[in-house]
Motif scaffolding. Structure first.
Motif, PDB file in Angstrom:
ATOM      1  N   ARG A 197      39.884  39.936  32.058  1.00 17.38           N
ATOM      2  CA  ARG A 197      39.286  40.147  33.378  1.00 17.38           C
ATOM      3  C   ARG A 197      37.841  40.594  33.260  1.00 17.38           C
ATOM      4  N   LYS A 246      35.616  39.727  31.069  1.00 15.90           N
ATOM      5  CA  LYS A 246      34.749  38.572  30.843  1.00 15.90           C
ATOM      6  C   LYS A 246      34.557  37.764  32.115  1.00 15.90           C
ATOM      7  N   ARG A 247      35.632  37.595  32.877  1.00 12.86           N
ATOM      8  CA  ARG A 247      35.508  36.852  34.141  1.00 12.86           C
ATOM      9  C   ARG A 247      34.640  37.605  35.139  1.00 12.86           C
ATOM     10  N   ASN A 248      34.763  38.919  35.146  1.00 12.56           N
ATOM     11  CA  ASN A 248      33.955  39.724  36.048  1.00 12.56           C
ATOM     12  C   ASN A 248      32.473  39.676  35.681  1.00 12.56           C
ATOM     13  N   LEU A 306      30.972  37.116  34.361  1.00 15.19           N
ATOM     14  CA  LEU A 306      30.494  35.824  34.864  1.00 15.19           C
ATOM     15  C   LEU A 306      30.292  35.878  36.379  1.00 15.19           C
ATOM     16  N   LEU A 307      31.217  36.546  37.086  1.00 17.00           N
ATOM     17  CA  LEU A 307      31.047  36.716  38.524  1.00 17.00           C
ATOM     18  C   LEU A 307      29.761  37.479  38.822  1.00 17.00           C
TER      19      LEU A 307
END
Length: 499
Positions: free
Chosen positions: A166, A168-170, A172-173
């Protein structure tokens, strides 16, 4: 993870927040006319995009491009006109939606930072005077606050979460949000990074910053945030110099934009905006500051209040920059009400209990008062800058179907005066292109002739500081077939010119 018993309560709080956001964001949203200068100018540029089909270069009129702001704001307004028609309500719909979306993003940050009452920061933001009133103002800053909220939701999830996937995804967000913010308002959209970098460096060391600057994130930012700039700089000669000189250097270091420059300008603009804008919550802010100052040493406080430290840095560091920059307007600090709302929620969360009848009555009365203020501004207040009233008055001189454009001739050589003095918003109500001509500029005569030839039949409004006869030298370059004086509008001569 929330327990099963907390899940229904969380869903209900989110539904109530949605309902509140819809009520505050859309009540009376289309009932007020467009105000000069900014509202009319943004709407005029969106209409020019629709009429010309050129969505790349914002423009005031068919003759004059306007690169003072990136295109995101105009795109949103133009899309709304496409969906809902050309009316004031459609012009403001994106702002109601942006207000609602910002509340949901603050709720998402609240789930991480104020987990026992994640709805409270969004409630504070929604019911504070300044964010609430700003949702009814056509500007770039409402969208900027939304884009920065996207970025900071990603950062909060990455910086205060435990799951690596999460995180890493955050991250990118977060970079998607920065790209959108840069495409909305340029460098000011990256202001929260001035808090992110020192916070992570102080908490995790400088090496810890690498986790927040991955190659994929940087690529996303460049693709979203810089692609439009690259295209228009390559297409329009001299635009890079304009961006660097006019929109960066002059805004930072000079008073060229006439926006409260000087040593004390920030006091005039930002102090009342922040003090009055956070009403009715500011007593909680005062208690929070007092509590922080009495916590003992700074080192002890920052080690035990990591979230509060970050929010304080997010608020204070950009605010200091805004105070130093020489271009200052109240809406510039709208995004700072996001960390301010989160800070207040952390301070007052134990004292807020909407299960108590007294607090529910107080909150309901305040919401009614906010809506009443918005209603009065819509129906009972008609300042001279209302472009809808201006359009109604101009329509009394001649039915709009008898001419194809409006030309406002101003006694100036400054493009800034043209931007500020021309009622661009009458285009929405009269459905005619609007031209602003600086009479004292070298190319004024050529500009007037070009506008007249392009439109054919034109309503010309002449600045009160000189007479219609003064236009004769310019008209001699493109002799009209007929010039008909129609009278005076707000002290300015009105003429119907046919080519």
């Amino acid at each position: 993870m929330s327990s099963p018993s907390h899940a229904p309560a969380a869903r209900w709080s989110l539904l109530w927040l949605l309902a509140l956001g819809l009520l505050l964001g859309f009540a009376f949203q289309g009932t007020r006319g467009l105000y000069s200068p900014d509202e009319g100018r943004y709407v005029d540029a969106a209409l020019e995009m629709l009429d010309s089909g050129n969505y790349l270069a914002p423009a005031y009129s068919p003759d004059e491009v306007n690169f003072s702001k990136p295109p995101t704001t105009y795109w949103f307004i133009a899309a709304s006109f496409k969906l809902f028609g050309r009316n004031t309500w459609a012009a403001r719909v994106p702002y109601g939606l942006a207000f609602l979306a910002t509340l949901l993003l603050i709720y998402g940050m609240g789930k991480r930072l104020v987990p026992d009452k994640p709805w409270l920061p969004a409630l504070i933001y929604a019911c504070s005077i300044f964010p609430f009133m700003s949702s009814n103002i056509i500007s770039t800053d409402v969208f900027l606050a939304l884009c920065e909220a996207v970025a900071m939701l990603g950062f909060v999830g990455a910086a205060f979460g435990d799951d690596e996937g999460r995180r890493k995804r955050n991250v990118l967000l977060m970079w998607i949000g920065w790209g959108l913010a840069f495409l909305t308002k340029g460098p000011p959209g990256l202001m929260p990074l001035l808090a992110v970098i020192p916070f992570i460096a102080s908490r995790d060391g400088w090496r810890g910053l690498r986790r927040f600057f991955p190659l994929a994130g940087i690529v996303l930012f460049l693709a979203i945030g810089l692609s439009w700039y690259l295209v228009v700089i390559l297409r329009y000669q001299g635009l890079l110099q304009y961006f660097l000189q006019q929109e960066v250097y002059n805004r930072l270091f000079t008073g060229a934009h006439h926006r409260h420059a000087g040593f004390f300008g920030w006091i005039v603009v930002y102090v009342p905006t922040l003090v009055l804008g956070i009403v009715p919550w500011w007593p909680g802010l005062v208690r929070g500051i007092r509590c922080a100052l009495s916590e003992g040493t700074w080192k002890t406080w920052k080690n035990t209040h990591s979230a509060e430290l970050f929010l304080l840095m997010w608020f204070v560091i950009p605010l200091v920059v805004f105070c130093l920059v020489q271009s200052r307007l109240p809406l510039y600090v709208l995004p700072l009400f996001i960390p301010l709302s989160l800070l207040l929620a952390l301070e007052i969360r134990e004292r807020v209990d909407l299960g108590k009848v007294r607090q529910r009555v107080w909150l309901g009365a305040w919401i009614v008062l906010l809506l009443a203020v918005k209603g009065v501004a819509a129906f009972a207040w008609h300042p001279p800058v209302d472009n809808r009233d201006a359009a109604r008055e101009l329509a009394t001189f001649m039915p709009p179907e008898h001419y194809r454009a409006l030309v406002f001739v101003e006694d100036t050589d400054q493009s800034y005066t043209i931007e500020e003095a021309t009622p661009w918003g009458v285009r929405l109500y009269l459905d005619k292109p609007v031209y602003g001509i600086p009479w004292r500029a070298p190319q004024a005569a050529a500009g007037i002739c070009h506008a007249l030839r392009t439109a054919g039949s034109t309503l010309v409004i002449v600045d009160a500081d000189f007479k219609p006869e003064d236009l004769k030298p310019a008209l001699a370059l493109c002799p009209p077939s007929r010039v008909t004086p129609l009278g005076a509008w707000r002290g300015q001569a009105v003429e119907w010119i046919q080519m």
